[in-house]
Design an enzyme around this catalytic site. Structure first.
Site, PDB file in Angstrom:
ATOM      1  N   ASP A   1       0.863  -1.182   0.000  1.00 56.06           N
ATOM      2  CA  ASP A   1       0.000   0.000   0.000  1.00 56.06           C
ATOM      3  C   ASP A   1       0.901   1.234   0.000  1.00 56.06           C
ATOM      4  O   ASP A   1       1.977   1.233   0.619  1.00 56.06           O
ATOM      5  CB  ASP A   1      -0.908   0.023   1.230  1.00 56.06           C
ATOM      6  CG  ASP A   1      -1.883   1.198   1.185  1.00 56.06           C
ATOM      7  OD1 ASP A   1      -2.933   1.059   0.535  1.00 56.06           O
ATOM      8  OD2 ASP A   1      -1.596   2.241   1.788  1.00 56.06           O
TER       9      ASP A   1
ATOM     10  N   GLU B   1       1.052   5.680   0.281  1.00 57.55           N
ATOM     11  CA  GLU B   1       0.447   6.984   0.525  1.00 57.55           C
ATOM     12  C   GLU B   1       1.150   7.974  -0.399  1.00 57.55           C
ATOM     13  O   GLU B   1       2.369   7.871  -0.619  1.00 57.55           O
ATOM     14  CB  GLU B   1       0.590   7.422   1.982  1.00 57.55           C
ATOM     15  CG  GLU B   1      -0.056   6.471   2.984  1.00 57.55           C
ATOM     16  CD  GLU B   1      -1.535   6.247   2.738  1.00 57.55           C
ATOM     17  OE1 GLU B   1      -2.195   7.181   2.230  1.00 57.55           O
ATOM     18  OE2 GLU B   1      -2.023   5.142   3.022  1.00 57.55           O
TER      19      GLU B   1
ATOM     20  N   HIS C   1      -5.350   4.894   6.473  1.00 55.68           N
ATOM     21  CA  HIS C   1      -4.619   5.688   5.479  1.00 55.68           C
ATOM     22  C   HIS C   1      -3.152   5.854   5.844  1.00 55.68           C
ATOM     23  O   HIS C   1      -2.528   6.837   5.437  1.00 55.68           O
ATOM     24  CB  HIS C   1      -5.285   7.045   5.252  1.00 55.68           C
ATOM     25  CG  HIS C   1      -6.622   6.944   4.582  1.00 55.68           C
ATOM     26  ND1 HIS C   1      -6.771   6.545   3.281  1.00 55.68           N
ATOM     27  CD2 HIS C   1      -7.870   7.173   5.053  1.00 55.68           C
ATOM     28  CE1 HIS C   1      -8.047   6.549   2.964  1.00 55.68           C
ATOM     29  NE2 HIS C   1      -8.742   6.914   4.022  1.00 55.68           N
TER      30      HIS C   1
ATOM     31  N   ASP D   1      -2.760  -0.152   6.365  1.00 50.18           N
ATOM     32  CA  ASP D   1      -3.658  -0.530   5.265  1.00 50.18           C
ATOM     33  C   ASP D   1      -3.206  -1.832   4.611  1.00 50.18           C
ATOM     34  O   ASP D   1      -4.035  -2.649   4.201  1.00 50.18           O
ATOM     35  CB  ASP D   1      -3.719   0.584   4.224  1.00 50.18           C
ATOM     36  CG  ASP D   1      -4.546   1.775   4.698  1.00 50.18           C
ATOM     37  OD1 ASP D   1      -4.939   1.772   5.883  1.00 50.18           O
ATOM     38  OD2 ASP D   1      -4.785   2.699   3.905  1.00 50.18           O
TER      39      ASP D   1
END
Length: 593
Positions: free
Chosen positions: A34, A36, A176, A181
């Site tokens: 994942d 960001e 997040h 995540d």
């Protein structure tokens, strides 16, 4: 004498056995990743701020990877609110030039897994290409794509990671942050594989090709498509009592309808609809745009059970800036011919309330619903005591001062939203600096609701003010498609026949077009969805304006110029894949460098 040893299988035989058996999922190593980021598009300049990954095999966690990444650019306030990652946190973090090779080494030899994989894998591939680094030939599993194949609305309201984490009882709540995540996605992956195992999916090959099976009864109804033409238009599925079950549109009616009776159609609700269908009616249209508009109107008229969108266009809300001695903002359901200013329409009351809150945060106009006299007549309310209302009720302000604030508010609604944007951005930045991310998130959502509403209103109003717009575009077959639009409503559509006089044809089309009367509000003559479809066609490549009656203009400093940033933020937050198939999840407005 000893029996001869069995001959080793040939390379061809070994390969055939491998393909037939496939690679068991329990024996594979998955790397669940994942990211960001600072926005929704790496190509448009968005950067990675964090990478998190978990390596698993057979249900066992083999290792974890986590690193913040210095994006070498400021993180927008609303992204900091979303992720909790601030500029100070990434100041000493490694750049993507160091973080990416470290991650690729961690993921070597695995099957990559991500929720909405095109987003995460797309970012990784982009920066690998920027670094001239060969991209490993990873096989990729998208848990969002898998979920929409096996999860129904009875299981979860949508396919967001947060919803699936609740469904499968994930031990980590998505927040997040990349590693959290990724951990939640691991539990979602295992939950999905458990369900798929019950459907006979045990290998990676079976996982990659899995689709809902089409029943024999569904296939037997293929004959319903045969009478339809190979032409653009609208199709209506009806049951044994001729009730409309579903309305759709296509550039090729027969080809599209036939897919409902083959393995191409994998939506479970569509399978249910086809089982009930007894007839299919086709309405041929001159152009694809006419078909799209007719579809919307038929859905609104029949409200078919199996159409999820556009069934209730009348269920909308508007914000109204009233015309009275002390104007105020009001949430209303319809537009009146009362010389007031309106913002909308909003498809949900919640979005309208968020927009209303953004405006009240910026402009201290009164929030009471009473009709006030011009002269002070009562004591101030709590909002006045808090400094959030100019309080005309007790004489704290005069008419000129109040009118000046209302004028700024009206200008923000109709022309320039900058004052609202600047006020709320400053508030978000202060809250983010104090790590009050939840409060800042509330203001972020309010600002996004206002920007989208203002941009939509300005765009719709610009077209609906025009008594008539006539435009043409050369289609793929070389013929010219012509549309007549009156006050935002499609009034006529046609295609100029080969050899015909173009001017005469357009004149006849205009003469036979529907009469559309003007009315107040941004979408007086059509639904907002219809006018937006017309606008997308008018703004598409190759369209030529034949004639414009009135002025079709939008304010140069309008809200639309702020949309790119907010759409990028929304895309970066999106882990939702709708249950219905979509060709693309990319935002309409791409951010620019």
């Amino acid at each position: 004498m000893n029996d001869p040893a069995p001959a080793a299988p040939s390379r061809w035989e070994a390969q055939r056995s491998f393909d037939e058996l496939g690679r068991p999922l329990r024996d594979l190593t998955f790397c669940v990743v994942d990211l960001e980021t600072t926005g929704g598009s790496a190509r448009a300049g968005s950067m990675i701020t964090e990478i998190g990954a978990v390596k698993v095999r057979g249900g066992e966690v083999l290792g974890e990877f986590q690193t913040l990444v210095n994006p070498h650019t400021r993180i927008p306030a609303f992204i900091a609110v979303l992720t909790g990652i601030t500029n100070s946190m990434v100041a000493d973090a490694p750049p993507i030039e160091s973080a990416l090779p470290a991650f690729l080494e961690f993921a070597q030899g695995t099957v990559l897994v991500a929720h909405n994989a095109p987003f995460d894998v797309g970012f990784l591939q982009h920066f690998a290409a920027e670094q001239a680094r060969p991209w490993p030939r990873f096989e990729v599993v998208d848990t969002a794509r898998l979920a929409r194949r096996v999860i129904t609305r009875d299981d979860a309201p949508n396919c967001k990671l947060s919803s699936l984490a609740v469904l499968f009882g994930a031990t980590t709540t998505p927040n997040h942050r990349a590693l959290s995540d990724a951990r939640a996605t691991v539990d979602v992956l295992h939950g999905l594989l458990g369900r798929l195992g019950g459907l006979g999916v045990h290998t990676l090959e079976e996982l990659q090709t899995f689709s809902a099976k089409v029943s024999a009864a569904q296939r037997r109804k293929r004959h319903l498509a045969e009478p339809l033409p190979h032409a653009p238009g609208v199709y209506l599925f009806r049951d044994e009592r001729s009730r409309v079950l579903y309305v759709g549109t296509s550039r090729d009616l027969r080809t599209r309808v036939r897919t409902y009776f083959t393995a191409s159609e994998t939506r479970s609700r569509m399978g249910e609809m086809v089982r009930l269908a007894e007839t299919v009616t086709g309405l041929e249209c001159a152009t694809p745009l006419e078909a799209q508009v007719r579809e919307l109107r038929l859905i609104a008229e029949h409200k078919p059970k199996y159409n999820r969108r556009s069934r209730f266009p009348e269920k909308v809300h508007f914000l109204k800036l009233t015309r009275e001695p002390w104007p105020r903002l009001s949430l209303v359901r319809r537009v009146l011919d009362d010389d007031a200013d309106y913002l909308g329409p909003f498809s949900s009351r919640k979005a309208a309330e968020r927009c209303l809150a953004a405006l009240h945060d910026t402009f201290p106009v009164r929030q009471c619903s009473d009709r006030l006299a011009r002269e002070p007549s009562r004591s101030p309310c709590v909002l006045a005591e808090m400094g959030r209302c100019l309080s005309p009720c007790d004489g704290s302000t005069d008419a000129a001062t109040y009118a000046a604030v209302v004028a700024r508010l009206r200008d923000s609604l109709l022309r320039r939203p900058d004052e609202v944007v600047e006020t709320i951005n400053l508030r978000m930045a202060g809250l983010a600096a104090d790590e009050r991310f939840e409060e800042a998130g509330v203001h972020r959502d309010r600002l996004a609701a206002f920007i989208r509403a203002a941009a939509r209103t300005q765009r719709l109003s610009a077209l609906t003010r025009c008594p008539e717009v006539v435009a043409a575009r050369r289609e793929d077959d070389g013929r010219w498609a012509v549309h007549v639009v009156r006050h935002g409503r499609l009034a006529a559509a046609g295609v100029i026949p080969p050899g015909a006089d173009a001017h005469e044809y357009v004149a006849q089309l205009r003469a036979s077009a529907e009469t559309v009367l003007p009315a107040p509000g941004p979408v007086p003559a059509a639904t907002a969805e219809e006018t937006e479809k017309v606008l997308r066609w008018l703004e598409s490549e190759g369209v030529r304006l034949v004639d414009v009656t009135g002025e079709w203009t939008c304010p140069v400093g309008g809200a639309r110029r702020h949309l790119a940033l907010h759409d990028a933020a929304a895309e970066s937050r999106t882990s939702l894949v709708p249950f219905d198939d979509r060709r693309s999840l990319a935002p309409v407005h791409q951010p620019t460098r």
